[in-house]
Motif scaffolding. Structure first.
Motif, short mmCIF file in Angstrom:
data_model
loop_
_atom_site.label_atom_id
_atom_site.label_comp_id
_atom_site.label_asym_id
_atom_site.label_seq_id
_atom_site.Cartn_x
_atom_site.Cartn_y
_atom_site.Cartn_z
N VAL A 1 0.84 -1.20 0.00
CA VAL A 1 0.00 0.00 0.00
C VAL A 1 0.88 1.24 0.00
CG1 VAL A 1 -1.68 1.31 1.35
CG2 VAL A 1 -1.86 -1.17 1.23
N ARG A 2 0.62 2.15 -0.91
CA ARG A 2 1.27 3.48 -0.92
C ARG A 2 0.19 4.48 -0.55
NH1 ARG A 2 6.05 4.77 -3.70
NH2 ARG A 2 5.95 6.48 -2.27
N ARG A 3 0.32 5.08 0.57
CA ARG A 3 -0.66 6.06 1.03
C ARG A 3 -0.39 7.40 0.35
NH1 ARG A 3 -2.52 3.29 5.33
NH2 ARG A 3 -1.06 1.81 6.21
N GLY A 4 -1.45 8.07 -0.05
CA GLY A 4 -1.27 9.36 -0.70
C GLY A 4 -2.48 10.24 -0.52
N LEU A 5 -2.28 11.52 -0.69
CA LEU A 5 -3.38 12.48 -0.60
C LEU A 5 -3.14 13.61 -1.58
CD1 LEU A 5 -2.36 15.21 1.10
CD2 LEU A 5 -2.53 13.65 3.00
N VAL A 6 -4.22 14.27 -1.93
CA VAL A 6 -4.15 15.48 -2.73
C VAL A 6 -4.64 16.60 -1.82
CG1 VAL A 6 -5.05 16.72 -4.74
CG2 VAL A 6 -4.56 14.27 -4.90
N THR A 7 -3.81 17.62 -1.61
CA THR A 7 -4.18 18.75 -0.78
C THR A 7 -4.85 19.80 -1.67
OG1 THR A 7 -2.37 18.33 0.75
CG2 THR A 7 -3.31 20.55 0.76
N VAL A 8 -6.04 20.16 -1.31
CA VAL A 8 -6.80 21.14 -2.08
C VAL A 8 -6.52 22.53 -1.53
CG1 VAL A 8 -9.13 21.85 -2.77
CG2 VAL A 8 -8.59 19.43 -2.51
N PRO A 9 -6.11 23.48 -2.38
CA PRO A 9 -5.81 24.82 -1.89
C PRO A 9 -7.06 25.52 -1.37
CG PRO A 9 -5.74 24.79 -4.28
CD PRO A 9 -5.94 23.37 -3.83
N CYS A 10 -6.87 26.30 -0.32
CA CYS A 10 -7.97 27.07 0.26
C CYS A 10 -7.41 28.43 0.65
CB CYS A 10 -8.55 26.34 1.46
SG CYS A 10 -9.91 27.22 2.24
N THR A 11 -7.69 29.43 -0.15
CA THR A 11 -7.09 30.75 0.08
C THR A 11 -7.58 31.42 1.36
OG1 THR A 11 -8.76 31.77 -1.33
CG2 THR A 11 -6.66 31.16 -2.38
N GLU A 12 -8.69 30.94 1.92
CA GLU A 12 -9.20 31.54 3.16
C GLU A 12 -8.40 31.11 4.38
OE1 GLU A 12 -11.46 29.84 1.08
OE2 GLU A 12 -12.07 31.68 0.06
N LEU A 13 -7.63 30.02 4.26
CA LEU A 13 -6.84 29.52 5.39
C LEU A 13 -5.37 29.78 5.11
CD1 LEU A 13 -8.66 26.10 5.95
CD2 LEU A 13 -9.01 28.25 7.18
N TRP A 14 -4.64 30.29 6.11
CA TRP A 14 -3.26 30.67 5.88
C TRP A 14 -2.43 30.63 7.16
CZ3 TRP A 14 -2.47 34.58 9.20
CH2 TRP A 14 -3.57 35.38 9.53
N SER A 15 -1.16 30.49 6.98
CA SER A 15 -0.15 30.72 8.02
C SER A 15 0.90 31.62 7.40
CB SER A 15 0.52 29.41 8.46
OG SER A 15 -0.34 28.59 9.17
N ARG A 16 1.40 32.54 8.18
CA ARG A 16 2.50 33.38 7.70
C ARG A 16 3.49 33.58 8.83
NH1 ARG A 16 -1.75 37.84 6.82
NH2 ARG A 16 -2.14 38.52 8.94
N GLY A 17 4.72 33.82 8.43
CA GLY A 17 5.78 33.96 9.41
C GLY A 17 6.58 35.22 9.21
N PHE A 18 7.16 35.67 10.30
CA PHE A 18 8.03 36.84 10.32
C PHE A 18 9.29 36.43 11.07
CE2 PHE A 18 3.60 37.99 10.44
CZ PHE A 18 3.47 38.85 9.37
N GLY A 19 10.42 36.82 10.56
CA GLY A 19 11.66 36.40 11.21
C GLY A 19 12.68 37.50 11.29
N ARG A 20 13.60 37.33 12.24
CA ARG A 20 14.70 38.27 12.39
C ARG A 20 15.82 37.60 13.18
NH1 ARG A 20 13.86 41.96 17.47
NH2 ARG A 20 12.62 40.57 18.75
N PHE A 21 16.99 38.16 13.04
CA PHE A 21 18.11 37.73 13.86
C PHE A 21 17.98 38.43 15.22
CE2 PHE A 21 19.73 37.20 9.54
CZ PHE A 21 20.13 35.88 9.61
N VAL A 22 18.34 37.71 16.29
CA VAL A 22 18.21 38.27 17.64
C VAL A 22 19.52 38.13 18.39
CG1 VAL A 22 15.71 37.95 17.83
CG2 VAL A 22 17.24 36.09 18.50
#
Length: 171
Positions: free
Chosen positions: A2-23
């Motif tokens: 068995v090879r397990r697989g999925l197709v992820t459907v895009p959903c523009t209403e759901l998001w994650s975003r990141g912000f980074g810096r050196f500290v």
């Protein structure tokens, strides 16, 4: 086998975003601290790609995705984290490498790192099983959460163990 697989459907209403810096601290920081899978991905990335010696980094994540209900919140947090780190270190990590880091950080991953490609994705291997191109067919999707008070943890649940008759039915 068995090879397990999925197709992820895009959903523009759901998001994650990141912000980074050196500290100017001795340790790297992921915030909020409950984003442990993104924190593991950050540590893997830094150990593998960050030049030594280096300054510590802080990555702050924001997301509107509910956690532990199968909407890919952990994977999108990981993808946002790795893209922030790429910007900080002047790298361009491939989607395929992001997929490998995501799977190593969370055990099973959605395919949200392939945002411009439609793929059948082996979510526990981090590999593409089949590529469908860059466009989605016309479709409507109805999603139902029949147990809104229940949560699902990928870490606490092994893959399903399908009977041979079920595998035959999948074919």
């Amino acid at each position: 086998s068995v090879r397990r697989g999925l197709v992820t459907v895009p959903c523009t209403e759901l998001w994650s975003r990141g912000f980074g810096r050196f500290v100017n601290k001795s340790d790297d920081i992921i915030a909020p601290t409950l984003k442990t899978k993104a924190g593991r991905a950050m540590q893997f990335y830094l150990a593998r790609y960050a030049p030594a010696p280096r300054r510590a980094v802080q990555v702050v994540l924001e997301s509107n995705i509910p956690v532990e209900i199968g909407l890919g919140s952990s994977t999108t947090d990981i993808v946002a984290t790795l893209r922030v780190l790429d910007r900080l270190f002047g790298r361009c990590t491939s989607d395929e490498e992001v997929a490998k880091i995501a799977v190593s950080s969370e055990g099973a991953s959605d395919a949200t790192m392939f945002d411009d490609r439609v793929v059948l994705f082996a979510q526990r291997d981090g590999t593409i099983l089949e590529e469908y191109g860059s466009t989605w067919p016309s479709l409507e999707i109805i999603g139902l959460n029949l147990a809104p008070s229940e949560r699902f943890s990928t870490d606490a649940n092994p893959p399903c163990d399908y009977e041979p008759a079920e595998v035959t039915e999948f074919d």
